[in-house]
Design a protein around this motif. Sequence first.
Motif, PDB file in Angstrom:
ATOM      1  N   UNK A  46      13.730   9.367  -4.993  1.00 40.64           N
ATOM      2  CA  UNK A  46      12.977   9.656  -3.691  1.00 40.64           C
ATOM      3  C   UNK A  46      11.951   8.055  -3.325  1.00 40.64           C
ATOM      4  N   UNK A  47      12.921   7.484  -2.465  1.00 42.12           N
ATOM      5  CA  UNK A  47      11.156   6.035  -2.214  1.00 42.12           C
ATOM      6  C   UNK A  47      10.334   6.270  -0.757  1.00 42.12           C
ATOM      7  N   UNK A  48       9.009   6.142  -1.094  1.00 41.58           N
ATOM      8  CA  UNK A  48       7.721   6.880  -0.446  1.00 41.58           C
ATOM      9  C   UNK A  48       7.323   5.853  -0.069  1.00 41.58           C
ATOM     10  N   UNK A  49       6.782   6.057   1.490  1.00 39.93           N
ATOM     11  CA  UNK A  49       6.972   5.456   2.857  1.00 39.93           C
ATOM     12  C   UNK A  49       5.672   3.938   1.858  1.00 39.93           C
ATOM     13  N   UNK A  50       6.195   2.510   2.324  1.00 37.64           N
ATOM     14  CA  UNK A  50       5.520   1.179   1.371  1.00 37.64           C
ATOM     15  C   UNK A  50       5.542   0.949   2.638  1.00 37.64           C
ATOM     16  N   UNK A  51       3.400  -0.153   2.833  1.00 36.55           N
ATOM     17  CA  UNK A  51       4.248  -0.640   3.777  1.00 36.55           C
ATOM     18  C   UNK A  51       2.879  -1.892   3.421  1.00 36.55           C
ATOM     19  N   UNK A  52       2.920  -3.047   3.888  1.00 40.74           N
ATOM     20  CA  UNK A  52       2.126  -4.019   3.527  1.00 40.74           C
ATOM     21  C   UNK A  52       0.867  -4.181   5.427  1.00 40.74           C
ATOM     22  N   UNK A  53      -0.286  -4.463   4.647  1.00 41.32           N
ATOM     23  CA  UNK A  53      -1.560  -4.630   4.965  1.00 41.32           C
ATOM     24  C   UNK A  53      -2.796  -6.038   4.729  1.00 41.32           C
TER      25      UNK A  53
ATOM     26  N   UNK B 139       1.300  -1.237  -0.112  1.00 36.94           N
ATOM     27  CA  UNK B 139      -0.440   0.083   0.245  1.00 36.94           C
ATOM     28  C   UNK B 139       0.170   1.101   0.008  1.00 36.94           C
ATOM     29  N   UNK B 140       0.390   2.433  -0.108  1.00 34.67           N
ATOM     30  CA  UNK B 140       1.242   3.815  -0.397  1.00 34.67           C
ATOM     31  C   UNK B 140       0.135   4.535  -0.471  1.00 34.67           C
ATOM     32  N   UNK B 141       0.392   5.371  -0.096  1.00 31.70           N
ATOM     33  CA  UNK B 141      -0.832   6.678   0.449  1.00 31.70           C
ATOM     34  C   UNK B 141      -0.160   7.808   0.298  1.00 31.70           C
ATOM     35  N   UNK B 142      -1.201   9.208   0.058  1.00 33.90           N
ATOM     36  CA  UNK B 142      -0.582  10.618   0.073  1.00 33.90           C
ATOM     37  C   UNK B 142      -1.393  11.061  -0.676  1.00 33.90           C
ATOM     38  N   UNK B 143      -1.934  11.916   0.270  1.00 41.55           N
ATOM     39  CA  UNK B 143      -3.149  13.317   0.366  1.00 41.55           C
ATOM     40  C   UNK B 143      -4.529  12.492   0.366  1.00 41.55           C
TER      41      UNK B 143
ATOM     42  N   UNK C   8      -8.400  -7.329   3.281  1.00 43.51           N
ATOM     43  CA  UNK C   8     -10.083  -6.693   4.306  1.00 43.51           C
ATOM     44  C   UNK C   8      -9.023  -5.516   4.810  1.00 43.51           C
ATOM     45  N   UNK C   9      -7.844  -5.638   5.484  1.00 43.13           N
ATOM     46  CA  UNK C   9      -7.337  -4.300   5.889  1.00 43.13           C
ATOM     47  C   UNK C   9      -7.873  -2.975   5.201  1.00 43.13           C
ATOM     48  N   UNK C  10      -7.137  -3.825   4.352  1.00 42.83           N
ATOM     49  CA  UNK C  10      -7.421  -2.271   3.500  1.00 42.83           C
ATOM     50  C   UNK C  10      -8.533  -1.392   2.801  1.00 42.83           C
ATOM     51  N   UNK C  11      -9.264  -1.903   2.984  1.00 39.07           N
ATOM     52  CA  UNK C  11     -10.889  -1.836   2.409  1.00 39.07           C
ATOM     53  C   UNK C  11     -11.492  -1.366   3.968  1.00 39.07           C
ATOM     54  N   UNK C  12     -10.877  -1.963   5.281  1.00 35.72           N
ATOM     55  CA  UNK C  12     -11.765  -0.806   6.548  1.00 35.72           C
ATOM     56  C   UNK C  12     -10.752   0.320   6.262  1.00 35.72           C
TER      57      UNK C  12
END
Length: 420
Positions: free
Chosen positions: A224-231, A128-132, A234-238
């Motif tokens: 530039x690396x961008x914060x990347x994380x695993x989940x 997952x990546x997220x921005x704004x 179903x957690x992403x949907x929440x």
Amino acid sequence: MLANLLFYVGLIISLTIGFMYFRDLGDISQMVLKVKRNNMIRFIRNEQTYLAAGIGALVLMLVGHLMGGGPGWLFFLGMPAVALLIIFLFVFPWVWVHIGLRNQQNSAQYFPISEARDFINPSASVLVIENNGHARAHSDAQLMRPHLAGNAKGLGGDDIVMTYCAMANLGLAYKPVVDGKRLDLEVLAQHGNNLILRDNTTGEPIQQIYGHFDSDTSKQSAMQPWPTFRMSFRGFQKAYPDGEVFLNKPSSNPFLRLFDMFTETVFSSGIAKQHQEAAPVMDNMSHSDDRLPNKTYVWGVTIDNDAVCWTDDFIAEHHGLINATLGGRDIVVSYDPTYESVGAWYNDSGAPVTKIDFFGNANCGKLNRVETLRSGMFWHVWVEFFPDTDINRTNAEQAGPRHPQDTSKSKTQPTPEQNQ
């Protein structure tokens, strides 16, 4: 005399370059051959020059043959086979690399969660990546072959591309820009069980896990690396009900669909074995470190020249919350059971974190994610590139036992960059 000269010179040059191309960039060749990284890098930088020389030499050989050069038996029995062998050595790597992988730096398609549910298991791990407020999820299965995912829409107003290496189980997002110039990325090979990309504008290789031009020892010419994380999905949907999901849907072209089915099958069988067996499927590793089993999943962070990784069982033993210091900066590593995700956060408050949620809201305020977190990658790949890594580091003020294996060091010290 001239005919023989043309034939044999063309044969030797075309066969040598063809073998080098297949060996260095043919990928499957590494299942049986030990390929040196410096040879691979050289071919990546000079691919077009080598191909032009090899094809020119093949034409020279055929001209010499038509003029009567070469052994007599080739005129009746072996000439087609020799030519076809050389052509195969050139065509297979080129098709595999430039067509088979389907890199999607600029053409990735993202779909709403409602549609993605039909393609991704709820418990599957997604990157997952997220921005704004704009979030994107990428499952390992969907990213396995494209390796790159991004498009002109960008992520929350920024040009961000997800890179993925199934051999390392590593997804890492970057801004594809160096020195103010946008990179034209393409996956060319893997070494040390990690992707080597190339910027087609400069021809310069980039090791995925590092993100900087291979020739830049200062490491300043870096994406530039961008914060990347695993989940979990179903957690992403929440967490992000309005988020979008990368899907690599089959081509509408029947020939490409069949070709893609073949390459997917090859990839899937190899990667399944990579997750199950201790030995790497392609053993092009330079280091050996038995502090952890090879295929242990680790969450690694680098700050300056300091590298530390944590295992999920150690995080669980510490109740999902670890304070540590890397490169002179305090961070906190936490596991959120609601969203099934391990995250790493900068803690500049000066006080240890005692409570933090998935979104970074801590007892000491809102924290920012660490952009160099490599989530859930294989230990043997992590230690290949960061051989001096600590394991399961905690700050002295944190209670709880340290990991029994966290004090020893790697058996070999030079990084793959130094080993060229």
